[in-house]
Write an enzyme that holds these catalytic residues in place. Sequence first.
Site, short mmCIF file in Angstrom:
data_model
loop_
_atom_site.label_atom_id
_atom_site.label_comp_id
_atom_site.label_asym_id
_atom_site.label_seq_id
_atom_site.Cartn_x
_atom_site.Cartn_y
_atom_site.Cartn_z
N ARG A 88 0.82 -1.22 0.00
CA ARG A 88 0.00 0.00 0.00
C ARG A 88 0.84 1.25 0.00
O ARG A 88 0.31 2.36 -0.02
CB ARG A 88 -0.85 0.06 1.26
N ARG A 159 -19.15 -3.80 7.22
CA ARG A 159 -17.82 -3.66 7.80
C ARG A 159 -17.73 -2.39 8.63
O ARG A 159 -18.30 -1.37 8.25
CB ARG A 159 -16.77 -3.62 6.68
N ARG A 170 -10.09 6.60 4.21
CA ARG A 170 -9.31 5.55 3.53
C ARG A 170 -8.93 6.00 2.12
O ARG A 170 -7.84 5.73 1.65
CB ARG A 170 -10.13 4.24 3.47
P1 AP5 Z 1 -8.86 -3.98 2.95
O1 AP5 Z 1 -9.78 -5.02 3.42
O2 AP5 Z 1 -7.77 -4.34 2.01
O3 AP5 Z 1 -9.75 -2.79 2.39
P2 AP5 Z 1 -9.57 -1.82 1.16
O4 AP5 Z 1 -8.27 -1.78 0.44
O5 AP5 Z 1 -9.97 -0.52 1.73
O6 AP5 Z 1 -10.47 -2.43 0.07
P3 AP5 Z 1 -11.92 -3.00 0.26
O7 AP5 Z 1 -11.85 -4.39 0.78
O8 AP5 Z 1 -12.75 -2.02 1.02
O9 AP5 Z 1 -12.44 -2.95 -1.25
P4 AP5 Z 1 -12.09 -3.79 -2.53
O10 AP5 Z 1 -11.28 -2.95 -3.47
O11 AP5 Z 1 -11.54 -5.14 -2.19
O12 AP5 Z 1 -13.55 -3.92 -3.14
P5 AP5 Z 1 -14.56 -5.16 -3.17
O13 AP5 Z 1 -14.11 -6.16 -4.19
O14 AP5 Z 1 -14.86 -5.65 -1.80
O15 AP5 Z 1 -8.16 -3.27 4.19
C1 AP5 Z 1 -8.89 -2.88 5.32
C2 AP5 Z 1 -7.97 -2.21 6.33
O16 AP5 Z 1 -6.94 -3.14 6.73
C3 AP5 Z 1 -7.19 -1.00 5.83
O17 AP5 Z 1 -7.95 0.19 5.91
C4 AP5 Z 1 -6.00 -0.99 6.80
O18 AP5 Z 1 -6.36 -0.52 8.06
C5 AP5 Z 1 -5.68 -2.47 6.93
N1 AP5 Z 1 -4.75 -2.94 5.89
C6 AP5 Z 1 -5.00 -3.86 4.92
N2 AP5 Z 1 -3.92 -4.05 4.16
C7 AP5 Z 1 -2.96 -3.22 4.66
C8 AP5 Z 1 -1.61 -2.94 4.28
N3 AP5 Z 1 -1.03 -3.54 3.22
N4 AP5 Z 1 -0.91 -2.04 5.01
C9 AP5 Z 1 -1.46 -1.43 6.09
N5 AP5 Z 1 -2.74 -1.64 6.49
C10 AP5 Z 1 -3.48 -2.53 5.78
O19 AP5 Z 1 -15.84 -4.42 -3.78
C11 AP5 Z 1 -16.54 -3.47 -3.00
C12 AP5 Z 1 -18.07 -3.62 -3.25
O20 AP5 Z 1 -18.36 -3.24 -4.60
C13 AP5 Z 1 -18.57 -5.06 -3.10
O21 AP5 Z 1 -19.84 -5.04 -2.53
C14 AP5 Z 1 -18.61 -5.61 -4.55
O22 AP5 Z 1 -19.62 -6.58 -4.71
C15 AP5 Z 1 -18.87 -4.33 -5.35
N6 AP5 Z 1 -18.18 -4.30 -6.64
C16 AP5 Z 1 -16.93 -4.75 -6.92
N7 AP5 Z 1 -16.60 -4.51 -8.20
C17 AP5 Z 1 -17.65 -3.86 -8.75
C18 AP5 Z 1 -17.93 -3.33 -10.06
N8 AP5 Z 1 -17.02 -3.40 -11.05
N9 AP5 Z 1 -19.12 -2.72 -10.25
C19 AP5 Z 1 -20.04 -2.62 -9.25
N10 AP5 Z 1 -19.85 -3.13 -8.00
C20 AP5 Z 1 -18.67 -3.72 -7.75
#
Ligand code: AP5
Length: 225
Positions: A88, A159, A170
């Site tokens: 990240r 979440r 974020r």
């Molecule tokens: P993490 O769980 O990695 O959260 P994020 O990066 O904020 O990403 P998300 O999981 O929220 O979203 P995503 O991109 O995976 O989307 P998704 O596929 O679910 O991290 C959480 C926390 O952990 C961080 O804030 C930090 O505190 C810590 N952390 C994690 N890794 C870290 C690191 N390396 N270093 C430091 N801290 C760390 O899709 C979202 C929604 O949209 C779903 O409902 C899905 O069905 C829908 N969707 C997906 N694609 C589409 C599309 N194309 N069109 C319409 N809807 C869609």
Amino acid sequence: MRIILLGPAGSGKGTQADLIMETFGFPKISTGDLLRQAVQQGTELGKKVSEVMKVGNLVEDEIVLKLVEERIQLPDCRQGYVLDGFPRNLNQALLLEKMVKESQEIVFEIEATEEEILKRLAGRRVCLQCQAVYNINNDNNKTDNSYRCNNCGSKLVIREDDKPEVIRERYKIYIRNIKPLIDYYAGKGVLFQIDGQKPVEEVFRAIKSIIEKKLSNYSVSSGRR
Ligand code: AP5
């Protein structure tokens, strides 16, 4: 083959990592999932990171690096793996580089606007038992009225970090860290930018064709055909 998915919260990294796993068999390593599991199980690590995650800040680099290091040593990662949410920041990328030996690497930056992300994450529901992800609005992965997980039957929840103010935080943190990371991978010639605003299947088609091309180049150059 190491596949890295970059992109803001809600851009679809987890969704695309699952599709890559299903299609190519590379296990998904999500640092977010690993950290949430630790919080859910109430481990020492979970207690340490819980507050940081709740407000949308990044967990210390050394903590996530250790999680990744342990996970990629497991036998199922020998042929390749997908990193979802790691690295990240540039420091994490440099630490990863030191740790791994494989030369094949593809990095996808999945792009989506803050407005789109806020809309998507308002509808996201997750299973904290098996980490499955749903959405109350999209046809893709739509929840039914029971709000139970199709895989394990557990209750789906919102979440803790999917509150609008935390999503905005974020997103801010992502923007602050992403430029040096993008420059780094672009400099290595391994970066592909993907329009994450398109429907899930379309996004995956773009990703899949790039992976297939890389895999076939790799088979030719290593004489694996
Ligand atoms: P993490 O769980 O990695 O959260 P994020 O990066 O904020 O990403 P998300 O999981 O929220 O979203 P995503 O991109 O995976 O989307 P998704 O596929 O679910 O991290 C959480 C926390 O952990 C961080 O804030 C930090 O505190 C810590 N952390 C994690 N890794 C870290 C690191 N390396 N270093 C430091 N801290 C760390 O899709 C979202 C929604 O949209 C779903 O409902 C899905 O069905 C829908 N969707 C997906 N694609 C589409 C599309 N194309 N069109 C319409 N809807 C869609």
